[in-house]
Design a protein around this motif. Structure first.
Motif, short mmCIF file in Angstrom:
data_model
loop_
_atom_site.label_atom_id
_atom_site.label_comp_id
_atom_site.label_asym_id
_atom_site.label_seq_id
_atom_site.Cartn_x
_atom_site.Cartn_y
_atom_site.Cartn_z
N LEU A 164 -6.97 -3.88 -5.40
CA LEU A 164 -7.79 -3.81 -6.62
C LEU A 164 -8.63 -2.54 -6.67
O LEU A 164 -9.03 -2.12 -7.75
CB LEU A 164 -8.68 -5.05 -6.72
CG LEU A 164 -7.95 -6.39 -6.78
CD1 LEU A 164 -8.94 -7.54 -6.74
CD2 LEU A 164 -7.06 -6.47 -8.00
N LYS A 165 -8.87 -1.94 -5.52
CA LYS A 165 -9.63 -0.70 -5.46
C LYS A 165 -8.73 0.53 -5.58
O LYS A 165 -9.21 1.62 -5.86
CB LYS A 165 -10.41 -0.63 -4.15
CG LYS A 165 -11.47 -1.71 -4.04
CD LYS A 165 -12.16 -1.68 -2.70
CE LYS A 165 -13.13 -2.84 -2.61
NZ LYS A 165 -13.07 -3.53 -1.37
N LYS A 166 -7.43 0.34 -5.38
CA LYS A 166 -6.50 1.47 -5.38
C LYS A 166 -5.83 1.70 -6.72
O LYS A 166 -5.11 2.68 -6.88
CB LYS A 166 -5.42 1.24 -4.33
CG LYS A 166 -5.96 1.28 -2.92
CD LYS A 166 -4.86 1.16 -1.92
CE LYS A 166 -5.47 1.24 -0.54
NZ LYS A 166 -4.69 2.02 0.36
N THR A 167 -6.03 0.80 -7.67
CA THR A 167 -5.39 0.95 -8.98
C THR A 167 -6.43 0.88 -10.08
O THR A 167 -7.45 0.21 -9.95
CB THR A 167 -4.33 -0.16 -9.20
OG1 THR A 167 -4.95 -1.42 -8.99
CG2 THR A 167 -3.15 -0.01 -8.28
N LYS A 168 -6.13 1.58 -11.16
CA LYS A 168 -7.07 1.62 -12.29
C LYS A 168 -6.71 0.63 -13.39
O LYS A 168 -7.56 0.25 -14.18
CB LYS A 168 -7.10 3.02 -12.87
CG LYS A 168 -7.71 4.03 -11.92
CD LYS A 168 -7.75 5.41 -12.53
CE LYS A 168 -8.33 6.37 -11.53
NZ LYS A 168 -7.69 7.64 -11.49
N GLU A 191 -7.80 -5.15 -1.30
CA GLU A 191 -7.88 -3.69 -1.25
C GLU A 191 -7.09 -3.05 -2.39
O GLU A 191 -7.41 -1.96 -2.85
CB GLU A 191 -7.33 -3.16 0.09
CG GLU A 191 -8.02 -3.71 1.32
CD GLU A 191 -7.52 -5.09 1.72
OE1 GLU A 191 -6.32 -5.41 1.54
OE2 GLU A 191 -8.34 -5.88 2.22
N PRO A 235 -11.78 -11.65 -6.53
CA PRO A 235 -11.10 -10.60 -5.76
C PRO A 235 -10.84 -10.98 -4.30
O PRO A 235 -9.77 -10.71 -3.77
CB PRO A 235 -12.07 -9.42 -5.83
CG PRO A 235 -12.95 -9.69 -6.99
CD PRO A 235 -13.00 -11.17 -7.15
N GLN A 236 -11.80 -11.63 -3.66
CA GLN A 236 -11.65 -11.97 -2.24
C GLN A 236 -10.58 -13.03 -2.01
O GLN A 236 -10.12 -13.20 -0.89
CB GLN A 236 -13.00 -12.40 -1.63
CG GLN A 236 -13.49 -13.76 -2.08
CD GLN A 236 -14.25 -13.75 -3.41
OE1 GLN A 236 -14.22 -12.78 -4.16
NE2 GLN A 236 -14.92 -14.83 -3.72
N GLU A 275 0.82 -1.21 0.00
CA GLU A 275 0.00 0.00 0.00
C GLU A 275 0.86 1.26 0.00
O GLU A 275 0.42 2.30 -0.49
CB GLU A 275 -0.96 -0.03 1.18
CG GLU A 275 -2.04 -1.10 1.01
CD GLU A 275 -3.06 -1.11 2.12
OE1 GLU A 275 -3.23 -0.07 2.78
OE2 GLU A 275 -3.70 -2.15 2.30
N GLU A 326 -13.97 -6.95 -11.43
CA GLU A 326 -14.86 -6.15 -12.27
C GLU A 326 -14.15 -5.09 -13.11
O GLU A 326 -14.53 -4.86 -14.25
CB GLU A 326 -15.91 -5.46 -11.39
CG GLU A 326 -16.83 -6.43 -10.71
CD GLU A 326 -17.79 -5.74 -9.76
OE1 GLU A 326 -17.81 -4.49 -9.73
OE2 GLU A 326 -18.53 -6.45 -9.07
N ASN A 327 -13.15 -4.45 -12.58
CA ASN A 327 -12.56 -3.31 -13.27
C ASN A 327 -11.26 -3.65 -14.01
O ASN A 327 -10.43 -2.79 -14.23
CB ASN A 327 -12.31 -2.17 -12.27
CG ASN A 327 -11.56 -2.64 -11.04
OD1 ASN A 327 -11.49 -3.83 -10.77
ND2 ASN A 327 -11.00 -1.71 -10.31
#
Length: 182
Positions: A141-145, A139, A132-133, A115, A161-162
């Motif tokens: 996966l939510k911090k990078t595009k 986490e 993801p889990q 992080e 998803e993204n």
């Protein structure tokens, strides 16, 4: 889930989706070129697999690491070094890589360490899972595009998803095989 192979082909029982064979050679080349373009556009690559890493997971991570290094990018592998988080069969290989002077000292990072190194220009590559889990650091996966996924398991209803690149090939024997093709 069960897979039956007979003279008519392969049939899946117990899964949520029907799978059909695809031309994986052409697909692998297309995915490899797309992955290369994403890696080249970023400053660094973070690679992670599933929790409780096995040989396929670690091998696929190392393959993506070597690809990133060939493209002259900084790369890290996320593995939580808790005694039960790495299987006993993989631990000697992990320790040998970790202690080898040929690799960067910060090759392996834990979820909390990674992080601190993530920036806007970081790419994440997930191998050997598409849930993801199940990843070492959900986490992240939510911090990078820019996220890419390579996996040989059948895609579940709960996927990443993204992802900008998703290469799911259930006909491959392992994620290592897929990474080697790429």
């Amino acid at each position: 889930q069960a897979v039956v192979k007979d003279c008519h082909g392969i049939t899946y029982f117990g899964g949520k989706k029907e799978q059909t064979s695809k031309n994986t050679r052409v697909k692998a080349r297309v995915k490899a070129e797309a992955l290369r373009e994403f890696i080249v556009a970023k400053d660094q690559v973070i690679i992670m697999g599933h929790k409780i890493a096995d040989a396929d997971c670690l091998g696929a991570c190392m393959g993506i690491y070597r690809a990133a290094k060939e493209l002259e990018k900084k790369a890290h592998i996320v593995i939580n070094e808790v005694i039960n988080e790495i299987t006993s069969s993989v631990r000697p290989l992990y320790e040998r890589i970790r202690d080898n002077a040929a690799y960067d000292e910060d090759l392996f990072l834990t979820s909390s360490q990674v992080e601190d190194v993530v920036t806007e220009n970081t790419m994440v590559v997930v191998v050997d899972t598409n849930k993801p889990q199940m990843t070492e650091c959900p986490e992240l996966l939510k911090k990078t595009k820019t996220i890419a996924g390579l996996d040989h398991h059948r895609q579940s209803s709960v996927g990443i998803e993204n992802a900008v690149l998703s290469y799911i090939e259930p006909y491959s024997s392992s994620s290592c095989e897929m990474v080697a093709e790429v």
